[in-house]
Enzyme design. Structure first.
Site, short mmCIF file in Angstrom:
data_model
loop_
_atom_site.label_atom_id
_atom_site.label_comp_id
_atom_site.label_asym_id
_atom_site.label_seq_id
_atom_site.Cartn_x
_atom_site.Cartn_y
_atom_site.Cartn_z
N ARG A 15 -70.49 29.16 4.87
CA ARG A 15 -69.40 28.52 4.12
C ARG A 15 -68.14 28.31 4.96
O ARG A 15 -67.23 27.63 4.54
CB ARG A 15 -69.08 29.37 2.86
CG ARG A 15 -70.18 29.30 1.82
CD ARG A 15 -70.06 30.40 0.77
NE ARG A 15 -70.58 31.69 1.24
CZ ARG A 15 -70.60 32.80 0.51
NH1 ARG A 15 -70.12 32.79 -0.72
NH2 ARG A 15 -71.08 33.93 1.01
N ASN A 227 -65.16 34.28 2.88
CA ASN A 227 -66.37 33.47 2.92
C ASN A 227 -66.06 32.03 3.30
O ASN A 227 -66.91 31.33 3.82
CB ASN A 227 -67.08 33.51 1.56
CG ASN A 227 -67.62 34.91 1.25
OD1 ASN A 227 -68.04 35.63 2.14
ND2 ASN A 227 -67.58 35.29 0.00
C1 UD1 Z 1 -71.67 41.31 -0.63
C2 UD1 Z 1 -72.23 42.33 -1.65
C3 UD1 Z 1 -71.45 42.21 -2.95
C4 UD1 Z 1 -69.97 42.47 -2.68
C5 UD1 Z 1 -69.45 41.52 -1.61
C6 UD1 Z 1 -68.06 41.94 -1.24
C7 UD1 Z 1 -74.64 42.59 -1.18
C8 UD1 Z 1 -75.99 42.21 -1.58
N1 UD1 Z 1 -73.64 42.04 -1.88
O1 UD1 Z 1 -71.89 40.00 -1.12
O2 UD1 Z 1 -71.92 43.15 -3.93
O3 UD1 Z 1 -69.24 42.32 -3.90
O4 UD1 Z 1 -70.27 41.58 -0.42
O5 UD1 Z 1 -67.57 41.21 -0.18
O6 UD1 Z 1 -74.47 43.41 -0.27
N2 UD1 Z 1 -74.99 40.37 6.59
C9 UD1 Z 1 -75.84 40.78 7.60
N3 UD1 Z 1 -77.17 40.50 7.51
C10 UD1 Z 1 -77.70 39.84 6.45
C11 UD1 Z 1 -76.83 39.43 5.42
C12 UD1 Z 1 -75.46 39.70 5.52
O7 UD1 Z 1 -75.40 41.38 8.59
O8 UD1 Z 1 -78.91 39.65 6.43
C13 UD1 Z 1 -73.55 40.66 6.72
C14 UD1 Z 1 -72.69 39.42 6.77
O9 UD1 Z 1 -72.46 39.02 8.11
C15 UD1 Z 1 -71.39 39.86 6.10
C16 UD1 Z 1 -71.83 40.98 5.17
O10 UD1 Z 1 -73.12 41.37 5.58
O11 UD1 Z 1 -70.46 40.36 7.01
C17 UD1 Z 1 -71.85 40.56 3.72
O12 UD1 Z 1 -72.71 39.45 3.53
P1 UD1 Z 1 -72.33 38.27 2.54
O13 UD1 Z 1 -73.44 37.29 2.55
O14 UD1 Z 1 -70.97 37.77 2.82
O15 UD1 Z 1 -72.37 39.06 1.13
P2 UD1 Z 1 -71.63 38.67 -0.21
O16 UD1 Z 1 -72.37 37.58 -0.88
O17 UD1 Z 1 -70.20 38.47 0.06
CA CA Z 2 -68.85 38.22 1.93
#
Ligand code: UD1
Ligand code: CA
Length: 453
Positions: A15, A227
């Protein structure tokens, strides 16, 4: 008690619509990742582990020695990401903090509170929550009738009833390490998205009848997650306000903090006033009692005490005490202005030292020069330091008077007490106490020095 942070930073950040990895986008001059790591330092005792994936090479390069990294490939969700740290950390630490690299406003003290809460918790995990009107797509905290935490439900799977919940999952957790790894392996793939959600670990603890603690945070601003670039600008404003507030509480005056841009890490002494539309970047250190701005840009520069810098641009420079410069002056790298130097409008100084009390009032260029104490540089003086191939030095002694519009063709030396006539083109060294004029300049008189040492 060993506490190790695991920072999840492998996601794509789709995003953001950027070719730069999301976690390297700057906030007040430092990558998002830097801010999170700084905050974590206050709560963790060991070197952090950063889970990298998208843009792994760039992120790893940025981190250098500051963290260990593990690669998550492919990226199968936050639970799967955390699991990648197991080989590095199993049996190596007592507690594990897990957080997301896109939450740069979380403070060190908040992580500390989380760890302290977990320390007292007989159960295996504590998490940070916040009550907020705008849920911003965060996971919802579902509580049982007795008030204890039952689950985190992600927005898109939440029922309409659950969507109304205003207690949100911030994305910072503290786990007992020995429980954590086994519990991670029990997380099931989410059937809709095919990802392993770290948030499902709460239900695993609840199934085992183990208590989950929540630290309910009262500052929503701190929990801004990034995001999109809209979120980034909101976080930038919040961080800037926090930085400026910190300086003001330390004794720095700001006429208008909303138009004062100071990067993280800049140091400023008390009784310094920063006027509007001033930008202070990088490794800059400013002493006490200065007046900086308005309309000034300073980067990687050291400033002493009681200086005045008006509407100027300073980069890689050093000012000692009581220097007065501007408006419209420019210092480039290696410019060193010693005490009581006066530099007026439209001057440029690069790789040069102006010793105590040098005066350079009007439009001049000084490059690769060393200018002795109390010398006066007339309007329009140029050090012709570049012959098309190489830079050459100009040496000017003390108490020298450079007439208006003098060209100093380097390499060239002027002795103490020398003078040049207006419009002189100096191509040869000038002995001390000698007046030279013309083009090319020639000596016409021996001088009686007024300010004898
Ligand atoms: C996540 C949380 C949500 C919380 C929110 C707060 C989960 C499933 N959800 O959602 O409950 O309210 O953050 O900001 O955890 N990442 C990895 N590997 C992956 C996927 C993500 O390293 O396979 C990292 C991303 O780089 C990022 C973080 O994890 O820094 C969060 O991922 P993101 O996709 O932004 O989660 P949200 O949808 O924001
Ligand atoms: Ca996030």
């Amino acid at each position: 008690m060993k506490v190790t942070a695991v920072l999840l930073a492998a996601g794509q950040g789709t995003r953001m619509k950027s070719s730069l990895p999301k976690v390297l986008h700057p906030l007040c001059g430092k990558p998002m990742l830097w801010h999170v790591l700084e905050a974590l330092k206050e709560a963790a005792t060991e070197k952090p582990v950063v889970v990298v994936g998208h843009g792994a090479e760039e992120v790893t390069k940025y981190l250098g020695e500051s963290a260990q990294t593990v690669l998550q490939e492919p990226q199968l969700g936050t639970g799967h990401a955390a699991m990648q740290a197991e080989p590095l950390l199993r049996n190596k630490t007592d507690y594990i903090i897990v957080t997301y690299a896109d939450m740069p406003l979380l403070r060190g003290e908040t992580f500390k509170r989380l760890v302290e809460t977990q320390h007292l918790n007989p159960g295996p995990l504590s998490l940070l929550t916040v009550i907020a009107e705008d849920p911003r797509g965060f996971g919802r905290i579902v509580r049982k009738a007795d008030g204890t935490v039952e689950a985190i439900v992600e927005e898109y799977v939440a029922t309409p009833e659950q969507q109304k919940i205003r207690e949100l999952n911030v994305g910072a957790y503290c786990f007992k390490a020995d429980w954590f790894w086994d519990a991670l392996h029990r997380i099931q793939k989410n059937p809709k998205k095919g990802e392993y959600y770290l948030t499902d670990i709460v239900e695993i603890a609840v199934q085992d009848n183990l208590p989950v603690q929540a630290v309910v945070h009262d500052d929503f601003i701190e929990t801004i997650g990034i995001n999109t670039r809209v979120h980034l600008s909101e976080a930038e404003a919040a961080m800037r306000q926090r930085i400026n507030r910190g300086h003001m509480l330390n004794g720095v005056s700001m006429m208008d903090p909303t138009s004062t841009y100071i990067e993280a890490g800049v140091r400023i002494g008390k009784d310094t006033t920063i006027l509007p539309n001033t930008y202070i970047h990088g490794e800059t250190e400013i002493g006490e009692g200065n007046i900086i701005g308005p309309n000034t840009i300073i980067r990687d520069t050291k400033i002493g005490n009681r200086c005045k810098v008006l509407a100027s641009v300073l980069e890689g420079a050093a000012l000692e005490d009581d220097v007065d410069m501007g408006p419209f002056a420019r210092l480039r790298k290696g410019a060193h202005l010693k005490s009581h130097v006066h530099m007026g409008n439209f001057g440029e100084v690069k790789d040069s030292t102006l010793h105590e009390g040098v005066k350079m009032g009007h439009f001049s260029y000084i490059g690769n020069a060393n200018i002795g104490a109390n010398t006066n540089i007339g309007a329009g003086t140029i050090t012709c330091n570049f012959d098309g191939e190489k830079k050459h030095p100009t040496e000017i002694g003390e108490d020298v008077f450079i007439g208006s519009d003098t060209m100093l063709v380097a390499p060239v030396k002027l002795g103490d007490g020398a003078r040049t006539g207006a419009g002189a083109v100096v191509t040869k060294n000038v002995p001390e106490d000698t007046l030279v004029v013309g083009m090319p300049a020639r000596a016409i008189r021996r001088l009686e020095r007024k300010t004898k040492k």
